[in-house]
Design a protein around this motif. Sequence first.
Motif, short mmCIF file in Angstrom:
data_model
loop_
_atom_site.label_atom_id
_atom_site.label_comp_id
_atom_site.label_asym_id
_atom_site.label_seq_id
_atom_site.Cartn_x
_atom_site.Cartn_y
_atom_site.Cartn_z
N ILE A 206 47.36 -19.18 -27.17
CA ILE A 206 48.67 -18.76 -26.64
C ILE A 206 48.53 -17.48 -25.82
N ASP A 207 47.83 -16.46 -26.37
CA ASP A 207 47.69 -15.19 -25.65
C ASP A 207 46.97 -15.35 -24.32
N LEU A 208 46.00 -16.27 -24.30
CA LEU A 208 45.22 -16.45 -23.09
C LEU A 208 45.83 -17.50 -22.17
N CYS A 209 47.01 -18.00 -22.54
CA CYS A 209 47.79 -18.92 -21.70
C CYS A 209 47.01 -20.18 -21.32
N PRO A 328 40.12 -18.12 -19.01
CA PRO A 328 40.10 -17.06 -20.03
C PRO A 328 39.87 -17.62 -21.44
N LYS C 52 56.07 -15.88 -23.34
CA LYS C 52 54.69 -15.48 -23.63
C LYS C 52 53.65 -16.13 -22.73
N HIS C 53 54.05 -17.15 -21.98
CA HIS C 53 53.08 -17.87 -21.15
C HIS C 53 53.26 -17.49 -19.70
N ILE C 54 52.15 -17.13 -19.05
CA ILE C 54 52.24 -16.91 -17.61
C ILE C 54 51.56 -18.07 -16.90
N ILE C 100 50.13 -9.66 -21.63
CA ILE C 100 49.68 -11.07 -21.65
C ILE C 100 48.23 -11.11 -21.19
N PRO C 101 47.28 -11.18 -22.13
CA PRO C 101 45.87 -11.24 -21.72
C PRO C 101 45.57 -12.37 -20.74
N GLY C 102 46.33 -13.45 -20.83
CA GLY C 102 46.10 -14.61 -19.96
C GLY C 102 46.37 -14.35 -18.50
N LEU C 105 43.00 -13.36 -14.76
CA LEU C 105 42.42 -13.93 -13.54
C LEU C 105 43.44 -14.04 -12.42
N TYR C 106 44.72 -14.16 -12.76
CA TYR C 106 45.75 -14.25 -11.73
C TYR C 106 45.85 -12.94 -10.98
#
Lengths: 384, 145, 156
Positions: A206-209, A328, C52-54, C100-102, C105-106
Motif C-alpha cells: 500500500i505505501d509503495l502504491c 518501488p 493513500k495511493h498515488i 507516500i513512499p510510492g 519514481l514519479y
Amino acid sequence: MIKVPFGPQHPALKEPENFTFEIDGDIVVAVKPRIGYNHRGIEKAFEQRTYIQNLYLAERICGICSDAHTTCYTQAVESLLGVEAPPRARYIRVIVAELERIHSHSLWLGIAAHEIGFDTLFLYYWRDREVVMDLLESISGNRVHYAMNTIGGVRRDISPEKVSMIKKGLDFLEERMKRYIEMMKTDQTVLKRTEGVGVLKRRDAIDLCAVGPTLRASGVKNDVRADDPYAAYDEIPFNVVTHDGGDVLSRILVRCEEILESIEITRYALDHMPKGMTRVRVPMAVPPGETVSRVEAPRGELIHYAKSNGTARPERYKVRSPTLGNIPALCKMLIGCHVADIPIILAGIDPCFACMDRMTFIDLSNGDEWVWTMQELRRRYRND
Amino acid sequence: MTKALSWARVKSPWLIHFNTGGCNGCDIELVAALTPRFDVERFGILLEGSPRHADILAVTGPVTLQVKDRLLRIYEQMPEPKYVVAIGTCAVSGAPFKDCYNVYGGIDKVLPVDVYIPGCPPKPEAIIDGIVKLIQKIKGKESRG
Amino acid sequence: MDENEVLKELKTRLGDAVIEAEVPRKRRIFVKVKVESFRESARFLVKELGFKHISTITGVDLGDSIELIYHLAYQGSIELSLKVDLPKREPKISTITDLIPGATLYEREVHDLLGVVFEGHPDLSPLLLPEKWPKGIHPLRKEYSLESIRKTLFKG
C-alpha cells in the motif's frame, strides 16, 4: 531441441532495465533502479500528432497490453468530447480486454514456468495461449495490436457465429487452466522456488502504491474494474482475486485465478451483449478541457491524463504504465533475498520491459563492482 | 573446410535476438514462432544466447539512443560471416516512433541489414518466411563464392 | 465518502487556499491550491482523508509556469487531481515521499522531463533519460521541439 535462452533475447523481458544491486555475500542489501532503456519520448510525440494519429501511437506503447492502452485512450478522448461509446461497444470492449488479459497472463505464466525450470509447462502455456490469439485474430483481424477501439466505440462487431466460437475456446482454456492451478499448488519444485520468495507485506504494497496482481497477491482488494468501473464492468458481476501470501507463489495463483474470472466475465458479456450500434459519430474538434482515464490492464492500474487546448493536437498527454507503478514494490521485495532468486522475483511483477538485462552488483564486504547479464546470473545459480 | 562449415551453418542457423526499444509485439511473435505450433525447428533454427556463436542477429525495435552502443557491441562480437534481420516496421524504418527524440529510426541507420520483415508486428509465419529467405540468400552467396 | 463530500471537506479545511475546484463526473475531482498550501493540502488528503495511493504525477509546461498534478486515489476509486503552479524560472517544491513512499519514481520522472526539483527527495538521479543525454534539456518543456532535440542528440 529448441533452446530458448532468456536475457537479451527474452520475449517479455525485452527492454533492458538497469538495476544496481548492493550485496553482502549472497544477500541483496539495497536496490537502485534506473530504467529507461526503451524510453522513446512518446509523451512528446503525442503533442505533435492529431487525436486520430495518437490512437495508433497509444496502441504501440506496449505490444502485450495494447488494447488496455487504446481503451484508456479512447475513453479519455471521449470524455473530452463529451460522448459515450454505445452500450454494445462497451460490452465488446470488455470482451477484447478480457481476452487480452488471458493472453497476457498466459504469456507470463509460461515465462514463470521457465524461470522455475519447467520448460515443458512453458510450452504448454504458450500453446494454449495460441487459442486466445486465434480468437483475437478472428475478432479483430490481427494477433497483436488488434485495433478494435476507436474514438466513439469499436471498429468491428462480434457476430453470433463468432460468439459460439469464442465460447468453445473459453471452455477449452478453462479446463486446462484448472489443471494447471492444481499442478502449481502441489508441485514440490514450484513450491520450493516460489513459496515465501520475494515477500511483499501488505503494508508495504500500500505505501509503495503497488498495482495489479502484485498488489492483490499481498492481500489488497483493489481492481480498477471494480473500484472505478469503465466500459461495461459496472453491469457484469465478477470477483476480485486476492491472496495473502505476498510471495511469488501468490502472484502466480492470482494470475491463474484471474484467467478463470476473465473467462467468466467474457461468457457473461457474450450472453448479455445489448443490440445496437458499435460506434457513434464524434465531432471533429475536441473542446478545451482535461480528463483522467483509468483501466485495469493485465499488469495493473493504467492511467492516462489528457489536456486539450481546442486544437487538433493535445496540449499534454500523460501515460503511466502499471509496471512503473510496481518498481518501488519490486525493489522492496528484493531486499533480503538471495541473489539466485533475483530472476524469479523480477519476473514475478510481470514486467512490461526487458529489465534486468544488465545488472550492476556491488559487494559491500569488499567493494567489488561488476556487471552481470540475466543470462550470467542464471548460469551461475541454476543447477540445470 | 569453409564450404562444409558454411553448409553446416546454413543447415542450422543460430539466431540471436535483441530488442532495441520496441513495444514487445514483434518479440512475442518471434518467440511464438518457436513454439510447437509453428515448428521453426524444421528449418533447424535455434535461438542462441551468446553473440559469439550466432550467425544471424534478429533485431526488433526502432533503436533508441541508449541501446545503440550495445547493439553495435553485440554485432561486433559475432563471428563472420554474420547477417542481420530487421523484424517489424520499427526495425525497418522506425515506424510511428521515427521522429521521437530518443530514436534513430530503423536498424539500417546503425547496422547493415540483409533482410527486412515489415509488419506491426509481422505474424510468426511472416517471420519464419523472412528468415528462410535469408537462409536462401546465404546459400546463394555460398554457392557463388 | 463520495467525491462531493471529499470536495466539501477540502474546502472547509483549506479555505481560500483552494483556487479552483471541480467535480466533472462521478469519482473525479480536480483541485488547484496555492503553492504555499501544497504541503498542508497533500498531508490532509493523504493522512486524514485516506488518499493513500498515488497513481502518478503529471507535469505540464504552461509557458510561464509548470503545473504539477498529483493524481491521488481514495480506495482505488475516487481519483483526485491536486494541482499546483510553480514558476518556470525556479520550479521547486517539497517532496511528498515522506507522506507516500510510492511517489518516489514519479518525482524523479518529472525531474527528468521538466526539470522540477523536489526538495527532500532522497535521490533525484536520472530515471528515464539515457546517460548521454545533454544536461539542461528537459524534453517536455515547450521551448524544445522534437526536431531541435533530435538535432542536438544526433549531430554528427
